[in-house]
Design an enzyme around this catalytic site. Sequence first.
Site, PDB file in Angstrom:
ATOM      1  N   LYS A 164      21.662 -24.355 -24.399  1.00 25.52           N
ATOM      2  CA  LYS A 164      21.902 -23.629 -24.921  1.00 25.52           C
ATOM      3  C   LYS A 164      23.980 -24.041 -25.673  1.00 25.52           C
ATOM      4  CE  LYS A 164      24.981 -21.946 -21.843  1.00 25.52           C
ATOM      5  NZ  LYS A 164      26.707 -22.488 -21.217  1.00 25.52           N
ATOM      6  N   ASP A 182      23.491 -16.994 -16.884  1.00 25.70           N
ATOM      7  CA  ASP A 182      22.866 -17.627 -18.018  1.00 25.70           C
ATOM      8  C   ASP A 182      21.266 -17.203 -18.109  1.00 25.70           C
ATOM      9  OD1 ASP A 182      25.593 -18.310 -18.032  1.00 25.70           O
ATOM     10  OD2 ASP A 182      25.188 -20.071 -18.420  1.00 25.70           O
TER      11      ASP A 182
HETATM   12  O1  C5P Z   1      25.743 -16.470 -11.847  1.00 23.25           O
HETATM   13  P1  C5P Z   1      25.952 -18.473 -12.145  1.00 23.25           P
HETATM   14  O2  C5P Z   1      25.270 -19.163 -10.260  1.00 23.25           O
HETATM   15  O3  C5P Z   1      25.023 -19.210 -12.896  1.00 23.25           O
HETATM   16  O4  C5P Z   1      27.538 -18.442 -11.697  1.00 23.25           O
HETATM   17  C1  C5P Z   1      28.207 -20.000 -11.310  1.00 23.25           C
HETATM   18  C2  C5P Z   1      29.534 -19.571 -10.590  1.00 23.25           C
HETATM   19  O5  C5P Z   1      30.643 -19.128 -11.275  1.00 23.25           O
HETATM   20  C3  C5P Z   1      29.863 -17.990  -9.643  1.00 23.25           C
HETATM   21  O6  C5P Z   1      29.697 -18.168  -8.401  1.00 23.25           O
HETATM   22  C4  C5P Z   1      31.133 -17.542  -9.912  1.00 23.25           C
HETATM   23  O7  C5P Z   1      31.898 -18.247  -9.245  1.00 23.25           O
HETATM   24  C5  C5P Z   1      31.031 -18.629 -11.398  1.00 23.25           C
HETATM   25  N1  C5P Z   1      31.375 -16.614 -12.373  1.00 23.25           N
HETATM   26  C6  C5P Z   1      32.179 -16.148 -12.716  1.00 23.25           C
HETATM   27  N2  C5P Z   1      31.584 -15.092 -13.914  1.00 23.25           N
HETATM   28  C7  C5P Z   1      30.729 -15.610 -14.456  1.00 23.25           C
HETATM   29  C8  C5P Z   1      30.313 -16.407 -13.885  1.00 23.25           C
HETATM   30  C9  C5P Z   1      29.973 -17.205 -13.285  1.00 23.25           C
HETATM   31  O8  C5P Z   1      32.985 -15.853 -12.832  1.00 23.25           O
HETATM   32  N3  C5P Z   1      30.781 -14.397 -15.385  1.00 23.25           N
END
Ligand code: C5P
Length: 290
Positions: free
Chosen positions: A10, A133
């Site tokens: 994506k 995601d």
């Molecule tokens: O959800 P995911 O595991 O992909 O997110 C990885 C990291 O990215 C989170 O721990 C956070 O630090 C950051 N993040 C964030 N806000 C989001 C998505 C991700 O701060 N909306």
Amino acid sequence: MTIRELAPAKINLFLQVLGRRTDNYHELVTVFQTISLHDEVELEPCSHGIQLICDASDLPAGSENLAYRAAALLLPRTAGGVVIRLKKTIPWQAGLGGGSSDAAAVLRGLNGLWELGMSSSELAELAAQLGSDVPFFVYGGTAVGTGRGELIQPLHLSISLHLLVVKPPFGLSTPAVFRSYRPLLAEAPSVDEFLQALNSGDQTLIGKLLHNDLEAAAFELRPELAQLKEKLLQNGALGCLLSGSGSSLFAILPQGYDADQWLGLLPNGFRGFLCIPEKGNRALAAECIV
Ligand code: C5P
């Protein structure tokens, strides 16, 4: 029976950070788009457990891999097991969602293989446990993501763009980029303005309104990304943007572009992928190999 699912990458055509939340995430509004660059996921039933075989030796093949964890979420719902074969093409630590897409492909594929009868919204709810995601990739195509990016509203659009996706020789860590993020002082386009441009199909306008609030943070960590964006724009790209939290950039190429000329602009060690947007995953029909 073996099931084969395509797991598309994506890009984020638009990403605005609305604020920091109390759970260490950021509240977002983003426009996701799947593209023709993809991994392949093969699922073969076995008597019990999960085995993951990945052709990229530097990726984890155990429970640290999102594809494995996706299967582990569904395993209690079946008496059988699965062998997952992952063929990687999407670069990782790139803001292209490769690991998230592999995980969603496992959820979609096992839903069919194990005849679980789960709806897309049920799969998306499970997917949110794996990462912000992952729910988007249950649907694919074009969609608006809100919340931390996990609340998905699919848009039924058919977008025609020629894209150059550029992966630098370095990755960027999502938490590090979010930590470096500072609210922008300059005016940015609104998501509604961007969606209007997308609906109009006007590629020049879409290019002009591409926006990512995380770009400044990524460019501060890696100034060579800003230099490359400038170079691609000076050479006639209709727009250029960091994808997600990077490190990849994507550019919208003009009609009648010369592929070699564009790939020739990339510095040593940077990889370029010529892509087009993909419609939703129904169009990327899962293939059954009996
Ligand atoms: O959800 P995911 O595991 O992909 O997110 C990885 C990291 O990215 C989170 O721990 C956070 O630090 C950051 N993040 C964030 N806000 C989001 C998505 C991700 O701060 N909306």
